[in-house]
Design an enzyme around this catalytic site. Structure first.
Site, PDB file in Angstrom:
ATOM      1  N   LYS A 156     102.663 101.261 164.672  1.00 25.32           N
ATOM      2  CA  LYS A 156     101.956 102.211 165.556  1.00 25.32           C
ATOM      3  C   LYS A 156     100.437 102.064 165.376  1.00 25.32           C
ATOM      4  CE  LYS A 156     105.506 104.405 167.447  1.00 25.32           C
ATOM      5  NZ  LYS A 156     105.850 104.243 168.843  1.00 25.32           N
ATOM      6  N   THR A 159     103.322 109.699 161.645  1.00 25.35           N
ATOM      7  CA  THR A 159     103.593 108.885 160.456  1.00 25.35           C
ATOM      8  C   THR A 159     102.399 107.980 160.107  1.00 25.35           C
ATOM      9  OG1 THR A 159     105.283 107.542 159.378  1.00 25.35           O
ATOM     10  CG2 THR A 159     104.755 106.946 161.614  1.00 25.35           C
ATOM     11  N   ASN A 188     117.282 112.065 161.659  1.00 27.59           N
ATOM     12  CA  ASN A 188     116.393 113.236 161.716  1.00 27.59           C
ATOM     13  C   ASN A 188     117.155 114.525 161.439  1.00 27.59           C
ATOM     14  OD1 ASN A 188     115.078 111.304 164.195  1.00 27.59           O
ATOM     15  ND2 ASN A 188     113.766 111.996 162.534  1.00 27.59           N
ATOM     16  N   LYS A 242     112.277 103.090 166.225  1.00 28.07           N
ATOM     17  CA  LYS A 242     111.634 104.233 165.561  1.00 28.07           C
ATOM     18  C   LYS A 242     112.231 104.633 164.212  1.00 28.07           C
ATOM     19  CE  LYS A 242     114.602 107.692 167.634  1.00 28.07           C
ATOM     20  NZ  LYS A 242     114.775 109.007 168.177  1.00 28.07           N
ATOM     21  N   TYR A 286     107.256 100.918 160.118  1.00 27.85           N
ATOM     22  CA  TYR A 286     107.261 101.549 161.453  1.00 27.85           C
ATOM     23  C   TYR A 286     105.878 102.121 161.763  1.00 27.85           C
ATOM     24  CZ  TYR A 286     107.924 105.480 164.700  1.00 27.85           C
ATOM     25  OH  TYR A 286     107.781 106.382 165.720  1.00 27.85           O
ATOM     26  N   ILE A 293     113.096 111.142 174.162  1.00 19.65           N
ATOM     27  CA  ILE A 293     111.855 111.705 174.705  1.00 19.65           C
ATOM     28  C   ILE A 293     111.685 111.277 176.173  1.00 19.65           C
ATOM     29  CG2 ILE A 293     109.335 111.774 174.446  1.00 19.65           C
ATOM     30  CD1 ILE A 293     109.804 111.285 171.409  1.00 19.65           C
ATOM     31  N   SER A 346     102.553 108.204 166.539  1.00 13.59           N
ATOM     32  CA  SER A 346     103.317 109.077 165.643  1.00 13.59           C
ATOM     33  C   SER A 346     102.459 109.609 164.506  1.00 13.59           C
ATOM     34  CB  SER A 346     104.470 108.257 165.064  1.00 13.59           C
ATOM     35  OG  SER A 346     105.032 108.917 163.977  1.00 13.59           O
ATOM     36  N   ASN A 390     107.142 116.306 165.146  1.00  8.32           N
ATOM     37  CA  ASN A 390     108.605 116.184 165.135  1.00  8.32           C
ATOM     38  C   ASN A 390     109.242 116.788 166.393  1.00  8.32           C
ATOM     39  OD1 ASN A 390     107.549 116.073 162.329  1.00  8.32           O
ATOM     40  ND2 ASN A 390     109.679 115.677 161.846  1.00  8.32           N
ATOM     41  N   GLY A 392     115.698 107.050 176.675  1.00  7.08           N
ATOM     42  CA  GLY A 392     115.802 107.585 175.308  1.00  7.08           C
ATOM     43  C   GLY A 392     115.610 109.095 175.260  1.00  7.08           C
ATOM     44  N   VAL A 427     120.077 117.894 152.079  1.00  6.85           N
ATOM     45  CA  VAL A 427     118.664 118.294 152.003  1.00  6.85           C
ATOM     46  C   VAL A 427     117.990 117.332 151.026  1.00  6.85           C
ATOM     47  CG1 VAL A 427     117.062 120.126 151.332  1.00  6.85           C
ATOM     48  CG2 VAL A 427     119.195 120.701 152.518  1.00  6.85           C
TER      49      VAL A 427
HETATM   50  P1  NAD Z   1     114.668 106.571 171.523  1.00  9.49           P
HETATM   51  O1  NAD Z   1     115.185 105.472 170.674  1.00  9.49           O
HETATM   52  O2  NAD Z   1     115.608 107.653 171.926  1.00  9.49           O
HETATM   53  O3  NAD Z   1     113.976 105.974 172.845  1.00  9.49           O
HETATM   54  C1  NAD Z   1     113.352 104.717 172.857  1.00  9.49           C
HETATM   55  C2  NAD Z   1     113.902 103.971 174.051  1.00  9.49           C
HETATM   56  O4  NAD Z   1     113.316 102.669 174.065  1.00  9.49           O
HETATM   57  C3  NAD Z   1     115.418 103.782 173.989  1.00  9.49           C
HETATM   58  O5  NAD Z   1     115.984 104.168 175.223  1.00  9.49           O
HETATM   59  C4  NAD Z   1     115.583 102.296 173.748  1.00  9.49           C
HETATM   60  O6  NAD Z   1     116.776 101.786 174.315  1.00  9.49           O
HETATM   61  C5  NAD Z   1     114.329 101.735 174.367  1.00  9.49           C
HETATM   62  N1  NAD Z   1     113.916 100.440 173.819  1.00  9.49           N
HETATM   63  C6  NAD Z   1     113.858 100.065 172.527  1.00  9.49           C
HETATM   64  N2  NAD Z   1     113.436  98.803 172.431  1.00  9.49           N
HETATM   65  C7  NAD Z   1     113.204  98.377 173.699  1.00  9.49           C
HETATM   66  C8  NAD Z   1     112.728  97.164 174.253  1.00  9.49           C
HETATM   67  N3  NAD Z   1     112.444  96.104 173.493  1.00  9.49           N
HETATM   68  N4  NAD Z   1     112.576  97.074 175.584  1.00  9.49           N
HETATM   69  C9  NAD Z   1     112.883  98.129 176.386  1.00  9.49           C
HETATM   70  N5  NAD Z   1     113.354  99.291 175.915  1.00  9.49           N
HETATM   71  C10 NAD Z   1     113.508  99.414 174.580  1.00  9.49           C
HETATM   72  O7  NAD Z   1     113.412 107.195 170.771  1.00  9.49           O
HETATM   73  P2  NAD Z   1     112.562 108.480 171.126  1.00  9.49           P
HETATM   74  O8  NAD Z   1     112.779 109.475 170.057  1.00  9.49           O
HETATM   75  O9  NAD Z   1     112.775 108.855 172.535  1.00  9.49           O
HETATM   76  O10 NAD Z   1     111.099 107.882 170.918  1.00  9.49           O
HETATM   77  C11 NAD Z   1     110.335 107.338 171.980  1.00  9.49           C
HETATM   78  C12 NAD Z   1     109.034 106.815 171.416  1.00  9.49           C
HETATM   79  O11 NAD Z   1     108.358 107.872 170.741  1.00  9.49           O
HETATM   80  C13 NAD Z   1     109.215 105.692 170.402  1.00  9.49           C
HETATM   81  O12 NAD Z   1     108.204 104.731 170.626  1.00  9.49           O
HETATM   82  C14 NAD Z   1     109.000 106.377 169.068  1.00  9.49           C
HETATM   83  O13 NAD Z   1     108.443 105.511 168.109  1.00  9.49           O
HETATM   84  C15 NAD Z   1     107.988 107.465 169.434  1.00  9.49           C
HETATM   85  N6  NAD Z   1     108.057 108.607 168.522  1.00  9.49           N
HETATM   86  C16 NAD Z   1     109.238 109.281 168.374  1.00  9.49           C
HETATM   87  C17 NAD Z   1     109.305 110.341 167.465  1.00  9.49           C
HETATM   88  C18 NAD Z   1     110.596 111.095 167.257  1.00  9.49           C
HETATM   89  O14 NAD Z   1     110.708 111.823 166.268  1.00  9.49           O
HETATM   90  N7  NAD Z   1     111.582 110.993 168.121  1.00  9.49           N
HETATM   91  C19 NAD Z   1     108.163 110.723 166.731  1.00  9.49           C
HETATM   92  C20 NAD Z   1     106.978 110.005 166.920  1.00  9.49           C
HETATM   93  C21 NAD Z   1     106.937 108.942 167.831  1.00  9.49           C
HETATM   94  N1  UDP Z   2     115.627 115.896 156.096  1.00 13.78           N
HETATM   95  C1  UDP Z   2     116.682 116.363 155.344  1.00 13.78           C
HETATM   96  N2  UDP Z   2     117.937 115.943 155.683  1.00 13.78           N
HETATM   97  C2  UDP Z   2     118.184 115.101 156.736  1.00 13.78           C
HETATM   98  C3  UDP Z   2     117.090 114.654 157.497  1.00 13.78           C
HETATM   99  C4  UDP Z   2     115.814 115.054 157.153  1.00 13.78           C
HETATM  100  O1  UDP Z   2     116.500 117.102 154.390  1.00 13.78           O
HETATM  101  O2  UDP Z   2     119.350 114.759 156.988  1.00 13.78           O
HETATM  102  C5  UDP Z   2     114.261 116.366 155.776  1.00 13.78           C
HETATM  103  C6  UDP Z   2     113.251 115.270 155.492  1.00 13.78           C
HETATM  104  O3  UDP Z   2     113.244 114.953 154.115  1.00 13.78           O
HETATM  105  C7  UDP Z   2     111.941 115.916 155.970  1.00 13.78           C
HETATM  106  C8  UDP Z   2     112.396 116.809 157.144  1.00 13.78           C
HETATM  107  O4  UDP Z   2     113.795 117.040 156.943  1.00 13.78           O
HETATM  108  O5  UDP Z   2     111.418 116.760 154.969  1.00 13.78           O
HETATM  109  C9  UDP Z   2     112.185 116.158 158.508  1.00 13.78           C
HETATM  110  O6  UDP Z   2     112.782 114.875 158.485  1.00 13.78           O
HETATM  111  P1  UDP Z   2     112.945 114.010 159.821  1.00 13.78           P
HETATM  112  O7  UDP Z   2     113.608 112.722 159.433  1.00 13.78           O
HETATM  113  O8  UDP Z   2     113.612 114.832 160.860  1.00 13.78           O
HETATM  114  O9  UDP Z   2     111.450 113.779 160.296  1.00 13.78           O
HETATM  115  P2  UDP Z   2     110.246 112.971 159.593  1.00 13.78           P
HETATM  116  O10 UDP Z   2     110.612 112.676 158.181  1.00 13.78           O
HETATM  117  O11 UDP Z   2     110.085 111.777 160.427  1.00 13.78           O
HETATM  118  O12 UDP Z   2     109.077 113.900 159.668  1.00 13.78           O
END
Ligand code: NAD
Ligand code: UDP
Length: 348
Positions: free
Chosen positions: A162, A136, A209, A94, A158, A12, A134, A189, A10, A227
């Protein structure tokens, strides 16, 4: 040292994988590819081959809910005299909006999947885990910047998954205080991409996002940014968030691993963010300034489940892990844009 990286294909996970491999860790990725492309792994290999680096990377298609396969992966590693010594757990779902529509799926994958992983680790005497939590989980707040002892009050399914996982960590740690080493990293973020442009964020379908949406507008894939609200209680009315460069976030995981290695037993919850808040309008304008692109936008009503402001107090990460973000918002824009320009259609 062999690290099991769940969700390593994924957004991250791919960045953490690359960093771990560059640093000489042996990395075993498991992913079901439900939200990522195996081409992300190919891109990691291409980058490392390009650099003539030797590395140890193995990938297995595995759903974290598959107890039998998970157990076999641990046992096979031990048989190869290369046991899994620690886990970085990112696999999960996520999307906030999807979690409202299909909460049971979120509880199943995120909570049951993690329970399955922890049980398998326990059976195989692997007691060290870094987890992707997260921001969140903090929910609505007036107290900014947010510290780790802020009340936990998620406002979407979601976020609740967590919290359930963090509660599982509490119980597990208390039940067996001499063994478990747990670091739950609460991401704000993550944004941007690896500076090489080899790997980056490639969301499936329409990006939820802000950052990937902006880069897709800049590349002409989408017409304008929606926005979500210009009437929030913020400086310019748009939502304020804490954007952290994906490479800073990845480095935070290496620091967390070092921290776990140097401790006997621990349970820590740590914010990873930049510690700064930027509004949607500020992000659009910084992106335009850094890349020379034009980003048209259209004001829409507020998005369900959104907050006015969220950004982190990162002193705990600094003091406990010796970690601090090094990259600017401009770097996030430049690196995200480089990835998008090099790969206009992502990994496909
Ligand atoms: P992503 O969806 O790109 O990566 C998650 C990966 O997990 C994907 O490759 C997906 O195929 C895999 N996956 C999902 N379900 C699975 C399962 N049942 N078994 C095995 N693999 C599975 O997301 P990301 O942005 O890389 O996020 C990674 C982690 O970080 C997630 O747990 C997410 O909740 C957490 N996180 C992400 C953000 C963000 O903004 N990206 C913020 C806070 C927390
Ligand atoms: N946002 C926006 N347009 C988009 C996606 C997000 O205006 O297409 C805004 C959203 O309302 C928030 C900020 O951008 O204020 C970050 O949103 P994102 O979904 O990236 O992260 P999260 O809400 O999970 O912090």
């Amino acid at each position: 040292m062999r690290v099991l990286l769940t969700g390593g294909s994924g957004f991250i996970g791919s960045h953490i994988a690359l960093l771990l491999l560059e640093k000489g860790y042996d990395v075993l990725i498991i992913d079901s590819f439900v939200n990522s492309s195996p081409n992300a792994i190919k891109a990691i290999k291409n980058y490392l081959d390009d650099k003539n680096l030797n590395y140890n990377l193995k990938t297995i298609n595995c759903d974290i809910r598959d107890k039998q396969l998970l157990g076999k992966i641990f046992i096979d590693s031990a048989k190869e005299f290369n046991p899994i010594q620690t886990v970085i757990h990112l696999a999960g779902l996520k999307s906030v909006s999807e979690s409202f529509i299909n909460p049971l799926l979120y509880w199943d994958v995120n909570v049951c999947g993690t329970e399955n992983l922890l049980a398998t680790m326990n059976e195989n005497e692997c007691y060290s885990i870094v987890f992707s939590s997260s921001a969140t989980i903090y929910g609505l707040t007036d107290s900014i910047p947010i510290t780790e002892d802020h009340k936990i009050s998620p406002i979407n399914p979601y976020g609740k998954t967590k919290v359930a996982i963090e509660n599982m960590f509490y119980d597990l740690y208390r039940s067996n205080i001499s063994s478990w080493k747990i670091c739950s990293l609460r991401y704000f973020n993550p944004a941007g991409a690896h500076p090489s442009g080899f790997i980056g964020e490639d969301p499936v379908g329409i990006p939820n996002n802000l950052f990937p949406y902006i880069t897709q507008v800049a590349s002409g894939r989408r017409k304008f940014v929606n926005v979500f609200g210009d009437d929030w209680e913020t400086n310019d009315g748009s939502g304020v968030r804490d954007y952290i460069h994906i490479m800073d976030l990845s480095e935070g995981h290496i620091r967390a691993l070092d921290f776990l290695c140097s401790n006997k037993s621990c349970l820590e919850f740590v914010n990873l963010g930049s510690g700064k808040g930027y509004s949607v309008f500020q992000i659009i304008s910084q992106f335009e300034q850094s890349t020379g692109s034009q980003i048209p936008f259209s004001i829409q009503s507020r998005r369900d489940g959104d907050l006015a402001k969220s950004y982190a107090d990162i002193s705990k990460a600094k003091n406990l892990l010796g970690w601090a973000p090094k990259r600017s918002l401009e770097q996030i824009c430049l690196d995200g844009w480089k990835w998008q320009r090099k790969n206009p259609n992502g990994y496909t």
